[in-house]
Structures are given as structure tokens and as C-alpha cells.
Design a protein around this motif. Structure first.
Motif, short mmCIF file in Angstrom:
data_model
loop_
_atom_site.label_atom_id
_atom_site.label_comp_id
_atom_site.label_asym_id
_atom_site.label_seq_id
_atom_site.Cartn_x
_atom_site.Cartn_y
_atom_site.Cartn_z
N PHE A 1 0.76 -1.15 -0.15
CA PHE A 1 0.02 0.11 0.04
C PHE A 1 0.93 1.29 0.04
N SER A 2 0.40 2.37 -0.09
CA SER A 2 1.06 3.87 -0.18
C SER A 2 1.97 3.85 1.16
N HIS A 3 1.66 3.37 2.29
CA HIS A 3 2.61 3.50 3.58
C HIS A 3 2.85 2.14 4.42
N SER A 4 2.41 1.44 3.60
CA SER A 4 2.53 -0.15 4.36
C SER A 4 2.64 -1.33 3.40
N ILE A 5 3.07 -2.43 4.06
CA ILE A 5 3.07 -3.57 3.33
C ILE A 5 2.50 -4.79 4.18
N GLU A 6 1.50 -5.53 3.49
CA GLU A 6 0.80 -6.40 4.24
C GLU A 6 1.31 -7.90 4.00
N VAL A 7 1.67 -8.76 5.26
CA VAL A 7 2.26 -10.01 4.68
C VAL A 7 1.36 -10.94 5.40
N ALA A 8 1.00 -12.11 4.51
CA ALA A 8 0.29 -13.14 5.18
C ALA A 8 1.20 -14.06 5.70
N VAL A 9 0.89 -14.86 6.81
CA VAL A 9 1.82 -15.81 7.63
C VAL A 9 0.78 -17.16 7.77
N ARG A 10 1.04 -18.24 7.26
CA ARG A 10 0.39 -19.09 7.25
C ARG A 10 1.27 -20.36 8.24
N VAL A 11 0.56 -21.20 8.96
CA VAL A 11 1.10 -22.00 9.89
C VAL A 11 0.30 -23.39 9.40
N SER A 12 1.26 -24.42 9.16
CA SER A 12 0.41 -25.78 8.76
C SER A 12 1.42 -26.78 9.86
N SER A 13 0.73 -27.86 9.86
CA SER A 13 1.31 -28.98 10.66
C SER A 13 0.98 -30.27 10.11
N ASN A 14 1.80 -31.36 10.08
CA ASN A 14 1.67 -32.72 9.91
C ASN A 14 1.35 -33.19 11.09
N GLN B 1 -7.38 -3.51 4.55
CA GLN B 1 -6.79 -2.26 4.72
C GLN B 1 -7.75 -1.25 5.12
N LYS B 2 -8.87 -1.40 4.51
CA LYS B 2 -9.94 -0.39 4.96
C LYS B 2 -10.48 -0.42 6.43
N PHE B 3 -10.47 -1.80 6.69
CA PHE B 3 -11.07 -2.30 8.22
C PHE B 3 -9.97 -1.55 9.15
N ARG B 4 -8.63 -1.74 8.81
CA ARG B 4 -7.53 -1.11 9.74
C ARG B 4 -7.75 0.37 9.58
#
Length: 114
Positions: free
Chosen positions: A12-25, A77-80
Motif C-alpha cells: 500500500f502507499s505507506h505499508s506492506i501486508e504479509v500473510a503468515v500461514r502455519v501448517s502441521s503434519n 486495509q479499509k478495516f484497519r
């Protein structure tokens, strides 16, 4: 076995969004990993002279799933922004917290594609 993966979903104009996913076997089987948690982190990208994001290129989705995450990032982003507008901020923290920074040269050797 736990696997944590992260990917930039949107710039975005002033931020970066990063998705973090956790999985397990399962410990005693070789089943397909099960996703156990997903989080979206938002990092402000500011330098001493203002926003740095003009130097950070936006991501280009290459799969249907990435395109969906990319489009959903706008809603998050709109929610934030709404949440930040409604919350009254306390007085700024002492000078010590403003000293925290992360220096990253986007063209440097420490940057790698995941």
C-alpha cells in the motif's frame, strides 16, 4: 512437524501486508499438512524523510489464490483504517520506542524471494 510460511500480499502507499500461514503434519503419519493458523501482518514502511513504498514494488499475483489474497487485502486495509480512526490514541510513548527501526535495502544482498 510445523511449517511457517509468509508472503507479501499487497504493498500500500505507506505499508506492506504479509500473510503468515502455519501448517502441521501429524506426528505419526505422513498426511497432507493441515493449515492450523493464518495471520496478516501490516508493516509501516517509513524512512526519516517519509514513506519508502515508492521504492517497494507492488506484488503481481500469479495464481488464483494469490489474486484472491491480493483483492482481499484492500478490505483488510479499509478495516484497519476504520479501526484506527475510531480508536483514541494515548499520548505518544517515551522516546525509547521511537528509536526502533529496521533498515532494509530492497536492492541489497539480504533481500531474497521466498
Amino acid at each position: 512437524r510445523v511449517v511457517v510460511s509468509a508472503a507479501v500480499t499487497r504493498v500500500f502507499s505507506h505499508s506492506i501486508e504479509v500473510a503468515v500461514r502455519v501448517s502441521s503434519n501429524s506426528v505419526n503419519t505422513q498426511d497432507t499438512p493441515t493449515e492450523v493458523n493464518v495471520g496478516h501482518l501490516n508493516f509501516s514502511v517509513m524512512g526519516p524523510d517519509g514513506p519508502l513504498t515508492p521504492h517497494v514494488p507492488d506484488v503481481t499475483p500469479s495464481t488464483v489464490e494469490q489474486d484472491l489474497e491480493y483483492r482481499r487485502a484492500i478490505g483488510r486495509q479499509k478495516f484497519r483504517e476504520l479501526r484506527h480512526a475510531e480508536v483514541k490514541r494515548p499520548t505518544p510513548c517515551p522516546g525509547s520506542c521511537s528509536l526502533f527501526s529496521v533498515d532494509l535495502d530492497v536492492k541489497g544482498s539480504q533481500v531474497q524471494e521466498v
